[in-house]
Design a protein around this motif. Structure first.
Motif, PDB file in Angstrom:
ATOM      1  N   GLU A  41      32.624  49.781  51.902  1.00 51.36           N
ATOM      2  CA  GLU A  41      32.323  49.199  52.117  1.00 51.36           C
ATOM      3  C   GLU A  41      32.256  49.102  53.568  1.00 51.36           C
ATOM      4  O   GLU A  41      32.487  47.672  54.332  1.00 51.36           O
ATOM      5  N   GLU A  93      22.486  36.460  41.853  1.00 48.78           N
ATOM      6  CA  GLU A  93      23.474  37.414  43.000  1.00 48.78           C
ATOM      7  C   GLU A  93      22.691  38.412  43.415  1.00 48.78           C
ATOM      8  O   GLU A  93      22.528  38.126  44.545  1.00 48.78           O
ATOM      9  N   ARG A 120      32.867  36.627  47.061  1.00 53.68           N
ATOM     10  CA  ARG A 120      32.605  36.555  48.737  1.00 53.68           C
ATOM     11  C   ARG A 120      32.285  37.803  48.770  1.00 53.68           C
ATOM     12  O   ARG A 120      31.567  38.239  49.561  1.00 53.68           O
ATOM     13  N   ALA A 121      32.924  38.760  48.127  1.00 53.77           N
ATOM     14  CA  ALA A 121      32.676  40.266  48.977  1.00 53.77           C
ATOM     15  C   ALA A 121      31.955  40.750  48.104  1.00 53.77           C
ATOM     16  O   ALA A 121      30.717  41.328  48.409  1.00 53.77           O
ATOM     17  N   ARG A 122      31.195  40.268  46.660  1.00 55.10           N
ATOM     18  CA  ARG A 122      30.663  40.977  45.933  1.00 55.10           C
ATOM     19  C   ARG A 122      29.357  40.295  46.412  1.00 55.10           C
ATOM     20  O   ARG A 122      28.047  41.279  47.676  1.00 55.10           O
ATOM     21  N   ALA A 123      28.722  38.667  47.235  1.00 50.06           N
ATOM     22  CA  ALA A 123      27.310  39.008  47.917  1.00 50.06           C
ATOM     23  C   ALA A 123      27.496  39.740  49.065  1.00 50.06           C
ATOM     24  O   ALA A 123      26.752  40.074  49.235  1.00 50.06           O
ATOM     25  N   ARG A 124      28.971  39.876  49.723  1.00 51.31           N
ATOM     26  CA  ARG A 124      27.996  40.292  50.636  1.00 51.31           C
ATOM     27  C   ARG A 124      28.344  41.870  51.315  1.00 51.31           C
ATOM     28  O   ARG A 124      27.047  42.803  51.324  1.00 51.31           O
ATOM     29  N   PHE A 125      28.480  42.704  49.976  1.00 55.94           N
ATOM     30  CA  PHE A 125      27.880  43.899  49.360  1.00 55.94           C
ATOM     31  C   PHE A 125      27.054  43.716  49.256  1.00 55.94           C
ATOM     32  O   PHE A 125      26.025  44.079  49.650  1.00 55.94           O
ATOM     33  N   GLN A 174      24.660  42.173  49.246  1.00 57.37           N
ATOM     34  CA  GLN A 174      23.031  42.179  50.702  1.00 57.37           C
ATOM     35  C   GLN A 174      23.667  43.255  52.227  1.00 57.37           C
ATOM     36  O   GLN A 174      22.574  43.590  52.166  1.00 57.37           O
ATOM     37  N   GLU A 175      24.475  44.071  52.007  1.00 60.27           N
ATOM     38  CA  GLU A 175      24.756  45.081  52.520  1.00 60.27           C
ATOM     39  C   GLU A 175      23.645  46.202  52.057  1.00 60.27           C
ATOM     40  O   GLU A 175      22.862  47.484  53.039  1.00 60.27           O
ATOM     41  N   ALA A 202      20.605  37.647  47.536  1.00 57.90           N
ATOM     42  CA  ALA A 202      20.327  38.766  48.233  1.00 57.90           C
ATOM     43  C   ALA A 202      19.431  39.416  48.826  1.00 57.90           C
ATOM     44  O   ALA A 202      19.215  40.457  49.763  1.00 57.90           O
ATOM     45  N   ASP A 210      19.860  45.624  52.336  1.00 54.60           N
ATOM     46  CA  ASP A 210      19.915  45.524  54.130  1.00 54.60           C
ATOM     47  C   ASP A 210      19.831  46.705  54.549  1.00 54.60           C
ATOM     48  O   ASP A 210      18.483  46.627  55.537  1.00 54.60           O
TER      49      ASP A 210
END
Length: 336
Positions: A157, A309, A184-189, A191-192, A313, A195
């Motif tokens: 994370e 999802e 929300r945390a899953r979407a951020r993960f 995306q990371e 991303a 990236d």
């Protein structure tokens, strides 16, 4: 970076093991202090599932995976046995990166398939325990002569930017661990992860599928009480690391399915009013009778949701496999 060499392998090949450390014990302890101070003051009280996995907790989880009620590990292994060679062929990867690698037991099916294709050059196990990773890395290097094993000690994370570059990479995130992330945390993960990938790199993702609620309940409330012991173990972790005085026996385990959220929710329920002292963070936690401490969520998925999802991303789904009972799924997606 800390490095060490593996023992001499059989034959002329020599395997090199390196260990890159981005998470030290003091940092993990500080993260626990900060989370306990915040999470035990919330309504409802909540902790991250990562604190369930000390040495005893990890062993209890291994015991859980062998229980008759707990299907995900068996179903995911079934898929890997049937499709590891398809994954190797489609990914074209010469580098396998596993997030939350643990013992890398299931990953051996992927390593074997990638080696069979002649592609495999490097394995990157990524996990929070340096001691555990060093031991596992040496074992893998011994068992796969000529394989470069580059272990990374970190929190996925926080430290995905430290994934090593080079070659064509396949990132494996197995076991349904993605379900521990709220939306929300899953979407951020996602995306990371996207990236951190280069065009042509892939993500192999394990997801537990939505199914009959009675089977879901049984999987997380087993008749032998192993999951209950696993859940309550987090209180032993807090007592050890924070000097707290949780009465472990004053909390019962329950893991119901939340229909609105679409997840199993692991709960510890206080059986009486109590005040728990937390000396390491100069605080106290007040519990009413029946009050809940949430220690984990485990989201369950429908296939279109997973694809959407990933796409959001920037990852394009290329292949999807399920077990014979359609309990679990592996998906392979790529960075275009």
């Amino acid at each position: 970076m800390n490095g060490m060499e593996a023992p001499q392998a059989d034959g002329p090949c020599r395997s090199l093991v390196s260990v890159e450390v981005h998470l030290h014990p003091d940092e993990a302890r500080l993260a626990l202090h900060e989370e306990a101070l915040r999470g035990l003051g919330l309504p409802p009280k909540e902790l991250s599932p990562k604190w369930l996995y000390d040495e005893r907790g990890s062993q209890l989880f291994e015991d859980i995976t062998r229980l008759p009620e707990y299907y995900p590990t068996r179903r995911e292994r079934e898929i890997l046995r049937a499709h590891a060679h398809d994954i190797a062929r489609l990914s074209g990867a010469d580098t396998l990166i596993e997030l939350g690698s643990g013992t890398s037991e299931k990953t051996r099916l992927l390593l074997g398939a990638l080696r069979h294709t002649g592609q495999l050059r490097r394995f990157v196990p990524f996990d929070v325990s340096e001691h555990f990773l060093r031991r596992a890395a040496l074992t893998l290097a011994r068992d796969y002569p000529g394989l470069s094993v580059h272990a990374v000690v970190g929190d996925f994370e926080r430290h995905l930017e430290h994934l090593p570059r080079g070659g064509r990479r396949l990132v494996a995130f197995l076991g349904g661990t993605i379900g521990n992330f709220k939306p929300r945390a899953r979407a951020r993960f996602f995306q990371e992860v996207a990236d951190s990938l280069l065009p042509g790199d892939g993500l192999l993702l394990g997801t537990d599928l939505l199914k009959d609620r009675s089977r879901l309940f049984a999987a997380y409330n087993d008749s032998a009480g192993v999951t209950a012991a696993f859940n309550r173990n987090v209180l032993h972790v807090l007592n050890r690391e924070l000097g707290s005085d949780f009465d472990v026996n004053a909390f019962t385990h329950l893991a119901p399915f939340d229909e609105e959220q679409g997840w199993i929710e692991m709960r510890l329920i206080s059986q009486r009013p109590q005040v728990v002292r937390l000396p390491a963070i100069r605080s106290a936690a007040h519990f009413e009778a029946g009050e809940v401490l949430r220690t984990e969520v485990s989201c369950k998925f429908r296939p279109p949701q997973v694809e959407a999802e990933l796409f959001a991303a920037g990852l394009h789904l290329a292949a999807w496999w399920t077990d014979s009972a359609r309990d679990f799924a592996l998906s392979l997606s790529f960075k275009p």
